[in-house]
Design an enzyme around this catalytic site. Structure first.
Site, mmCIF file in Angstrom:
data_model
loop_
_atom_site.group_PDB
_atom_site.id
_atom_site.type_symbol
_atom_site.label_atom_id
_atom_site.label_comp_id
_atom_site.label_asym_id
_atom_site.label_seq_id
_atom_site.Cartn_x
_atom_site.Cartn_y
_atom_site.Cartn_z
ATOM 1 N N HIS A 164 33.907 40.593 45.242
ATOM 2 C CA HIS A 164 35.340 40.925 45.311
ATOM 3 C C HIS A 164 35.463 42.448 45.250
ATOM 4 C CE1 HIS A 164 36.653 36.721 44.752
ATOM 5 N NE2 HIS A 164 35.530 36.624 44.052
ATOM 6 N N LEU A 165 35.872 43.050 46.372
ATOM 7 C CA LEU A 165 35.993 44.520 46.412
ATOM 8 C C LEU A 165 37.384 44.986 45.995
ATOM 9 C CD1 LEU A 165 33.994 45.528 49.635
ATOM 10 C CD2 LEU A 165 33.285 45.742 47.255
ATOM 11 N N ARG A 166 38.341 44.068 45.967
ATOM 12 C CA ARG A 166 39.701 44.298 45.413
ATOM 13 C C ARG A 166 40.615 45.208 46.239
ATOM 14 N NH1 ARG A 166 39.176 39.833 42.556
ATOM 15 N NH2 ARG A 166 38.241 40.028 40.518
ATOM 16 N N HIS A 209 37.492 43.314 36.798
ATOM 17 C CA HIS A 209 38.835 43.262 36.204
ATOM 18 C C HIS A 209 38.972 44.418 35.220
ATOM 19 C CE1 HIS A 209 40.027 39.429 37.874
ATOM 20 N NE2 HIS A 209 38.887 38.887 37.480
ATOM 21 N N ASP A 239 29.131 36.864 42.777
ATOM 22 C CA ASP A 239 30.560 36.651 42.489
ATOM 23 C C ASP A 239 31.093 37.837 41.682
ATOM 24 O OD1 ASP A 239 33.102 35.725 42.348
ATOM 25 O OD2 ASP A 239 32.657 33.899 41.230
HETATM 26 O O1 DOR Z 1 35.772 34.034 37.904
HETATM 27 C C1 DOR Z 1 36.183 34.179 39.034
HETATM 28 N N1 DOR Z 1 36.806 35.311 39.437
HETATM 29 N N2 DOR Z 1 36.051 33.151 39.903
HETATM 30 C C2 DOR Z 1 36.626 33.174 41.107
HETATM 31 O O2 DOR Z 1 36.458 32.231 41.831
HETATM 32 C C3 DOR Z 1 37.482 34.315 41.518
HETATM 33 C C4 DOR Z 1 37.108 35.535 40.805
HETATM 34 C C5 DOR Z 1 38.128 36.657 40.914
HETATM 35 O O3 DOR Z 1 38.638 36.899 42.010
HETATM 36 O O4 DOR Z 1 38.363 37.328 39.916
#
Ligand code: DOR
Length: 423
Positions: free
Chosen positions: A62-64, A310, A306
């Site tokens: 996830h590059l956000r 955050h 994954d």
């Molecule tokens: O823990 C997770 N975070 N699982 C996911 O499927 C999505 C990801 C996120 O986008 O933060």
């Protein structure tokens, strides 16, 4: 540009051999048993400890950006990927706006290209518009813009008929659907795996059945459509059993797990540790063992991180409100090497699961270490010990339960586009 790599151990999916390499203008021109003389080399490495792998790719990141640049942006995400030893990443569509149209896909690609980092970006487009699970995206346009797969990752596609159409259309474009396999009515409001530890902590659990039902449904639709599907972040023993059986039946399914699912259990949540809060949740020892077995026997094709950055403010709050996810790009290599040290997989399997298979699943040419081929390499020191701390994490977010851990093994160089990049 001439690069000489002497005395290294070359690892591919099919073999491990000690050789000496000469790379000239981006191509491997010599692989020899005798050392290559370095007289006019621009870069020269001679280190018996190093392993030379075909370039690693992380197919679940996830590059956000666009939208959540306070967590990560394309530049910081790619620096984290480089720091972790990756020559490529495939990035998920749960940005804001969602990557459900060619403009966003183009933006991600252009932004990545403009940075000049030795990490390629392969956007994964959404399956449904806005990840709402209702209307399919324009798959043809997205393919043309450079998307390599379709996924609503983070959200399951609950409507089985929409999932069916998605698989049929994606398959007609030769692209896989990547399933986030989850039954949301069972996982709703859950914080962690349902079981002994959730009871102890008084937290609402997510039963394994949420994943099992999700995988079962996704495999049924894969059978119905005969389309190519990939199951993301598998965490349960029973999920593995279903996938193993489906593969035997001839369903065109591949799957991945992440280092946290073979390294940690639900116990990591003790003390209300929100850094261990991830979706699907960390499971039990029994699941960890099943995952290791499935990595060993090839049921699990790929290891992906994954990588889910955050902000501190989304993690250091009440655990039920904390965001799901942990960063993973920079810990993938040492945690995977730990599996090799445990004898679960060998170096060849590591080349397979971090390079050949994920490239193949995404329809990309896997890098190979052969004379005449383009040199795309990840060079690893498997015995280097280091401490993971906030300062040596390149990602903008530091949300990992491995903070403070002593890790063994580090990617040291990347070779790409004719250059040697020291990490
Ligand atoms: O823990 C997770 N975070 N699982 C996911 O499927 C999505 C990801 C996120 O986008 O933060």
């Amino acid at each position: 540009m001439k690069i000489v790599i002497n005395d290294a151990t070359i690892v591919t999916s099919t073999g491990v051999f000690r050789k000496n390499l000469l790379i000239k203008d981006g191509r491997i021109v010599r692989i020899e048993s005798v050392k290559i003389r370095s007289t006019n080399a621009d870069c020269f490495i001679e280190d018996k400890n190093l392993l030379v792998f075909p370039g690693f790719i992380d197919m679940h990141v996830h590059l956000r950006e666009p939208g959540y640049e306070y967590k990560e942006d394309i530049a910081s995400g790619l620096k984290a990927a480089f720091n972790g030893g990756f020559v490529g990443v495939a990035c998920m569509a749960n940005t804001n706006p969602v990557n459900d149209n060619a403009t966003v896909t183009n933006f991600i690609k252009c932004k990545a290209d403009s940075l000049g980092l030795p990490v390629s970006v392969y956007p994964i487009a959404a399956i449904t518009k806005g990840l709402m699970g209702e209307n399919l995206v324009e798959m043809g346009e997205l393919k043309e813009a450079g998307a390599v797969a379709f996924s609503d990752d983070g959200m399951p596609v609950s409507n089985a008929d929409i999932l069916r159409r998605a698989m049929e259309y994606a398959d007609s474009f030769g692209m896989p659907v990547i399933c986030h396999s989850e039954e949301p009515t069972l996982s709703k409001y859950g914080v962690m795996n349902e079981g002994r530890v959730s009871t102890l902590l008084g937290l609402k659990g997510i039963p394994k059945e949420a994943e099992i039902l999700g995988i079962y449904k996704d495999l049924c639709i894969a059978r119905l459509t005969n389309a190519r599907v990939h199951i993301a972040h598998v965490s349960t023993k029973e999920g593995i059993t279903l996938i193993r059986k489906a593969k035997k039946e001839g369903i065109k399914v591949t799957c991945e797990t992440c280092p946290h699912y073979f390294t940690l259990t639900e116990e990591a949540m003790l003390g209300y540790n929100s850094y261990a809060k991830v979706n699907p949740p960390l499971r039990t020892e029994d699941d960890v063992e099943a995952i290791k077995q499935a990595l060993a026997d090839g049921t699990i094709d790929v290891i992906a991180s994954d990588h889910a950055p955050h902000h501190k403010d989304e993690k250091e709050i009440e655990i039920d409100k904390a965001a799901f996810g942990m960063i993973g790009l920079e810990t993938m290599v040492p945690l995977t090497l730990e599996l090799v040290r445990q004898g679960v997989i060998d170096f060849k399997d590591m080349a397979e699961k971090l390079s050949r298979k994920p490239h193949q699943i995404l329809g990309l040419k896997p890098p190979t270490i052969k004379v005449g081929e383009e040199a795309v390499l990840t060079i690893v020191n498997p015995t280097e010990e280091w401490l993971l701390n906030e300062e040596n994490i390149a990602s903008k977010s530091k949300n990992t339960p491995f903070l403070g851990a002593r890790l063994v093994g580090k990617a040291k160089y990347i070779v790409k586009k004719g250059e040697l990049f020291e990490i």
